[in-house]
Every structure is written in structure tokens, then in C-alpha cells.
Design an enzyme around this catalytic site. Structure first.
Site, PDB file in Angstrom:
ATOM      1  N   ALA A 171       0.800  -1.215   0.000  1.00  0.00           N
ATOM      2  CA  ALA A 171       0.000   0.000   0.000  1.00  0.00           C
ATOM      3  C   ALA A 171       0.839   1.274   0.000  1.00  0.00           C
ATOM      4  CB  ALA A 171      -0.924   0.002   1.219  1.00  0.00           C
ATOM      5  N   SER A 183       4.446   0.973  -1.303  1.00  0.00           N
ATOM      6  CA  SER A 183       5.466   0.782  -2.322  1.00  0.00           C
ATOM      7  C   SER A 183       5.266  -0.569  -2.988  1.00  0.00           C
ATOM      8  CB  SER A 183       6.883   0.863  -1.721  1.00  0.00           C
ATOM      9  OG  SER A 183       7.123  -0.245  -0.868  1.00  0.00           O
ATOM     10  N   GLY A 184       5.877  -0.723  -4.146  1.00  0.00           N
ATOM     11  CA  GLY A 184       5.847  -1.998  -4.845  1.00  0.00           C
ATOM     12  C   GLY A 184       7.251  -2.371  -5.275  1.00  0.00           C
ATOM     13  N   HIS A 198      -3.347 -12.411  -2.195  1.00  0.00           N
ATOM     14  CA  HIS A 198      -3.430 -11.501  -1.052  1.00  0.00           C
ATOM     15  C   HIS A 198      -2.066 -11.553  -0.376  1.00  0.00           C
ATOM     16  CE1 HIS A 198      -4.298 -10.101   3.028  1.00  0.00           C
ATOM     17  NE2 HIS A 198      -5.273  -9.423   2.480  1.00  0.00           N
ATOM     18  N   ASP A 199      -1.439 -10.406  -0.206  1.00  0.00           N
ATOM     19  CA  ASP A 199      -0.042 -10.402   0.241  1.00  0.00           C
ATOM     20  C   ASP A 199       0.145 -11.116   1.578  1.00  0.00           C
ATOM     21  OD1 ASP A 199      -1.286  -8.370   1.712  1.00  0.00           O
ATOM     22  OD2 ASP A 199      -0.030  -6.770   0.921  1.00  0.00           O
ATOM     23  N   THR A 200      -0.854 -11.053   2.451  1.00  0.00           N
ATOM     24  CA  THR A 200      -0.715 -11.753   3.724  1.00  0.00           C
ATOM     25  C   THR A 200      -0.757 -13.264   3.535  1.00  0.00           C
ATOM     26  OG1 THR A 200      -1.863  -9.899   4.747  1.00  0.00           O
ATOM     27  CG2 THR A 200      -1.507 -11.838   6.116  1.00  0.00           C
ATOM     28  N   THR A 223       2.583  -1.922   6.785  1.00  0.00           N
ATOM     29  CA  THR A 223       1.601  -0.857   6.962  1.00  0.00           C
ATOM     30  C   THR A 223       0.543  -1.288   7.969  1.00  0.00           C
ATOM     31  OG1 THR A 223       1.950  -0.123   4.678  1.00  0.00           O
ATOM     32  CG2 THR A 223      -0.091   0.567   5.760  1.00  0.00           C
ATOM     33  N   ASN A 272      -6.871  -7.546  12.137  1.00  0.00           N
ATOM     34  CA  ASN A 272      -6.082  -6.440  11.585  1.00  0.00           C
ATOM     35  C   ASN A 272      -5.778  -5.422  12.676  1.00  0.00           C
ATOM     36  OD1 ASN A 272      -6.958  -7.642   9.099  1.00  0.00           O
ATOM     37  ND2 ASN A 272      -6.564  -5.689   8.097  1.00  0.00           N
ATOM     38  N   GLY A 276       8.333  -6.239   6.921  1.00  0.00           N
ATOM     39  CA  GLY A 276       9.222  -5.118   7.220  1.00  0.00           C
ATOM     40  C   GLY A 276       9.351  -4.817   8.693  1.00  0.00           C
TER      41      GLY A 276
END
Length: 466
Positions: free
Chosen positions: A13, A15-16, A232-234, A255, A292, A400
Site C-alpha cells: 500500500a 510501495s511496490g 493476497h499479500d498476507t 503498513t 487487523n 518489514g
């Protein structure tokens, strides 16, 4: 085992990046090819994503990846959840909205008037988040014009291949996927006024979506298949969380902080609903039973405000070192307070929650943010254990946030459990692992994939202090 290479497109959300993943005998590593900014852009009708720029960065990154590593065998794409693009006759009708756009407030009220949240929870198993896709669909004026709606990674896969599908782990975040059967809940869609015709065929991670369109083969430099991963990134991050025991919790921290446990069956109790725990689908039919928590976005937004105030950049490692050195106890606020959900002047809103206790010095203020995030993590970990009936003996913190030693230690201290930090690039690694498994270049089971991660990416351990 022969060394294999794949390209992982990993979109967050803020950076890529495009990365090359290489996998072989006791080898699993990543090479960063390109990193590019991503974030909300203000248009006349609200917050959007600059999708044209995002897609251009993806194509450029893939071309550079193939230039560096001609042996790349496939492409996988993951991103944040819930947001989508509307298509008609293969053309994008408008820029995708950003999930923080405030139009969703009206969508929540209208959806709940038609289907109360208690019923929705039994149908889709999702925690209440005001930006879940079904709320966005309800207020999207262009929905009736569309013939297809695609979530962000599916949209990019469509532009690359011409094949329109919905990967199931991300589809589970829309609110329109049945928690019991993993299929589109067309009866619910009809009731909410969402045309079922826009819902594309579902596919599982490991499915080959299609091959690059001829014009993109010329631009990227190779004819490649696009493989559905945990888009889904998670879902991808949890694949690469090297859960050391069946009693491990996970926190995928960037994020957002996604805090939970992996389950084989849903927990659709009133208590789970009231605690706002969700059942997002994971790879191989697992449930990501999680909550979340607002993550390091609180810190990044605060730093952004301070930089605007100073007219100069802030050295984040230096700030965190100073925050770690703060010896006095700092106040804690609710990291999930709804007043903190929108961009803009984060320090003032946090200070309003803290009142007179708000630290005046920046290191102490940053420490207060970190401790508050850790406190929210600890509450979510305790709830995950109680609601699932699973005793926990460790926490794997990936993403991160695993680089933030202060946060890792604070989480260990506040949970009373050891925190095993890393890998940092869990999302991209999970993306790579599912591609490699599909190509026959990686082990078959999640346990074996995680064992490979543990061997190649030794976590840092943070034990709780008395």
C-alpha cells in the site's frame, strides 16, 4: 535440485517491487530488481490509486528482471486486498478507488440495512472493516456499467495475459465468498445489488492463469506463464512464515499488522465476531484466523508529518535508536482507534488521544507509537489463543516490521512469548515458493516449504524480559 528462477511482483500500500526469486537445494533467495512508490492520489471524486503508473512500473520491472535473469520461468503477483478495477469489454472504466476513501461509510450503512453484520459473519467469516469490497461495490456508481470486477493482482494478471480470474485467497477478502464452501455467495450478491455477472471464475494458488500477451512478450523479452500465488499479500507472507510449532502465532507486519493463527476450520462464534477476528483464506485451503491491527503506518505517517514540518528528511534508524534509549515509561494509546485511520497530521491525532500525557520529545513520542502497536499486537495474540482454543508458545513476526528491533522486543515483552523475527521479505518469498512448487521446483507441503525458509532465513529471537 536444479536452480530455478521466477519473477515475483509484490505490491504494497506504500510501495511496490519486482524481485527475482531463485530456489534450489537449500537455497531460497531474492534479488531486488526495482522498487517504486505507491500510495493514494486525490482526484475530484476522492482517493484513488495511480494504477496506470503502477502497471507501468510492473512491466518495466519484469523487463529488467528478464534482462538480468534470462532463465526466469514464470511470474507471480500479490498485493494488498479489497480494492478492485472495473472493466467493460476488457477496458478499465476508471482508476481503482483507494480503500481509505471515505465513500465507504455510506456503503457500510446500506449493506448492513440489507444484511446485518451478524449474518454476514456467518456467511463470509470476515471481520468488520469499513473498506471491505462489498461495501465499496454498494456505493460504486460505475458498477452497473462493468462486465467484470477484478481485484488488483487479478487486474494486473488480466492486463498481462488477457485471462480474467479471481484468485481465491484474495477473493475471500471481498465479503462475497462463502466461508463454508469457498465459492461466490451469489445469493448475497443479489441481495446487495452486486451483479453476479461481474464476479470472475475462481482459481486456487498454483493455477496457471495464462501466458503473456504477444505485445508484452516483445516488451518483457520472454514468453512466460503467470501463475496464481497467494495473491493476497498476507496469504503469501504466511506461506513463508517458518512456523516452528503448531502452537505458533504469526504477525505479518508492515503498513498493517495481521495477527493470528493458521487453522484448518473456521471459528464462527459470537465471541470471534465480537472480537472482530476474520477468516481469510490461505494457501492449501487453510484459514488465516486473524485480526487487523494498525501497524507501522502510524509511525510512517508521523514521520511524514514531521518531515513536512521540518522541510527535511528524518533518519528513521536514528529516531528508533533514540526511542530505544528512552528510559521513562511512555503512555500507550489504542492503535486501532478509528480517528487514526485516515492520512494526515498523525502526530496531532495521536496527541489528542494521549491528552496531557503526550510526550513532547520526538524519541519518546515514537516510543509511545511502538509500544502502542506492540500492546495492540499482544491483545490480538491473546484473543487468537482464547478464541481458537490453541495454546501459543511463540510468535513469528515477518515482513518489514521484523527489522524494527524495538517493536520485536516490545511485542515479546507485552505477550510474554518469544518473538522470532523474519524473514523481512516473507511476502515475496511466499510468492516465489508457490510459483516454484507449481513448476515442480519446490517441496509439496506447506510444512516442507516453511522448513526451507527456516533453513535459508534464520530468524532473530527476542525473548520476553521480566
Amino acid at each position: 535440485m536444479t536452480l530455478h528462477a521466477v519473477a515475483a511482483v509484490d505490491l504494497g500500500a506504500t510501495s511496490g517491487r519486482v524481485m527475482i526469486g531463485r530456489i534450489g537445494d537449500d537455497r531460497l533467495d531474492l534479488e531486488l530488481v526495482s522498487r517504486f512508490p505507491n500510495g493514494p492520489v486525490e482526484r475530484e471524486d476522492g482517493l484513488h490509486w495511480d494504477f496506470e503508473a503502477l502497471y507501468a512500473h510492473v512491466v518495466e520491472g519484469l523487463a529488467e528482471a528478464v534482462r538480468r535473469e534470462p532463465g526466469i520461468e514464470s511470474i507471480g503477483i500479490d498485493s494488498w486486498a479489497v480494492d478492485y478495477g472495473l472493466l467493460r469489454d476488457g477496458e478499465l472504466l476508471a482508476e481503482p478507488f483507494h480503500y481509505r476513501d471515505d465513500r465507504t461509510t455510506r456503503g457500510v450503512a446500506e449493506v448492513h440495512a440489507l444484511a446485518p453484520f451478524a449474518e454476514l459473519y456467518q456467511r463470509n467469516g470476515l471481520q468488520f472493516l469499513p473498506f471491505n469490497t462489498l461495501y465499496q461495490y454498494r456505493v460504486d456508481a460505475r458498477l452497473a456499467e462493468a462486465d467484470t470486477a477484478l481485484l488488483i493482482p487479478d487486474l494486473i494478471a488480466f492486463l498481462l495475459t488477457g485471462s480474467a480470474v479471481a484468485e481465491r485467497t484474495n477473493a475471500s477478502t471481498t465479503g462475497l465468498l462463502g466461508v463454508a464452501d469457498g465459492e461466490w455467495d451469489t445469493a448475497l450478491a443479489d441481495r446487495l445489488g452486486t451483479p453476479t455477472s461481474i464476479l470472475p471464475p475462481l482459481v486456487d494458488p498454483g493455477t496457471t492463469i495464462g501466458t503473456l500477451r504477444p505485445d508484452l512478450v516483445a516488451r518483457i523479452g520472454k514468453e512466460l506463464p503467470v501463475i496464481a500465488v497467494g495473491s493476497h499479500d498476507t496469504a503469501s507472507a504466511v506461506v513463508a512464515a517458518p512456523l516452528s510449532t503448531p502452537h505458533s502465532a504469526y504477525i505479518s507486519c508492515g503498513t498493517w499488522g495481521l495477527v493470528g493463527v493458521e487453522l484448518a476450520e473456521p471459528v464462527l462464534t459470537d465471541a470471534a465476531r465480537e472480537a472482530n477476528f476474520t477468516h481469510e483464506l490461505g494457501v492449501d485451503g487453510r484459514f488465516r484466523f486473524l485480526h487487523n491491527v494498525t501497524g507501522l503506518w502510524l509511525l510512517s505517517e508521523t514521520v511524514r508529518a514531521w518531515e513536512a514540518e521540518d522541510g527535511a528528511g528524518i533518519d528513521l534508524p536514528e529516531l528508533l535508536a533514540a526511542a530505544s534509549a528512552v528510559s521513562d515509561e511512555v503512555p500507550v494509546f489504542d492503535a486501532d482507534d478509528p480517528t487514526l485511520s485516515a492520512p494526515g497530521d498523525m502526530p496531532a491525532r495521536i496527541a489528542a488521544l494521549l491528552g496531557e500525557a503526550a510526550p513532547s520529545e520526538r524519541p519518546a513520542f515514537a516510543r509511545s507509537i511502538i509500544e502502542s502497536i506492540a500492546d495492540a499486537f499482544a491483545r490480538a495474540v491473546r484473543s487468537a489463543a482464547e478464541l481458537s482454543g490453541r495454546g501459543l508458545d511463540s510468535i513469528h513476526l515477518v515482513g518489514g516490521g521484523s527489522l524494527n528491533r524495538l517493536l520485536c522486543q516490545a511485542t515479546a515483552d507485552r505477550t510474554g512469548l518469544p518473538v522470532l523475527a523474519g524473514p523481512v521479505e516473507a511476502t515475496a518469498l511466499g510468492n516465489v515458493l508457490i510459483q516454484a512448487r507449481t513448476l515442480g521446483a519446490a517441496p509439496a507441503t506447506l510444512a516442507e516449504l516453511r522448513a526451507l525458509v527456516a533453513v535459508t532465513h534464520t530468524p532473530a529471537r527476542f525473548d520476553p524480559r521480566a
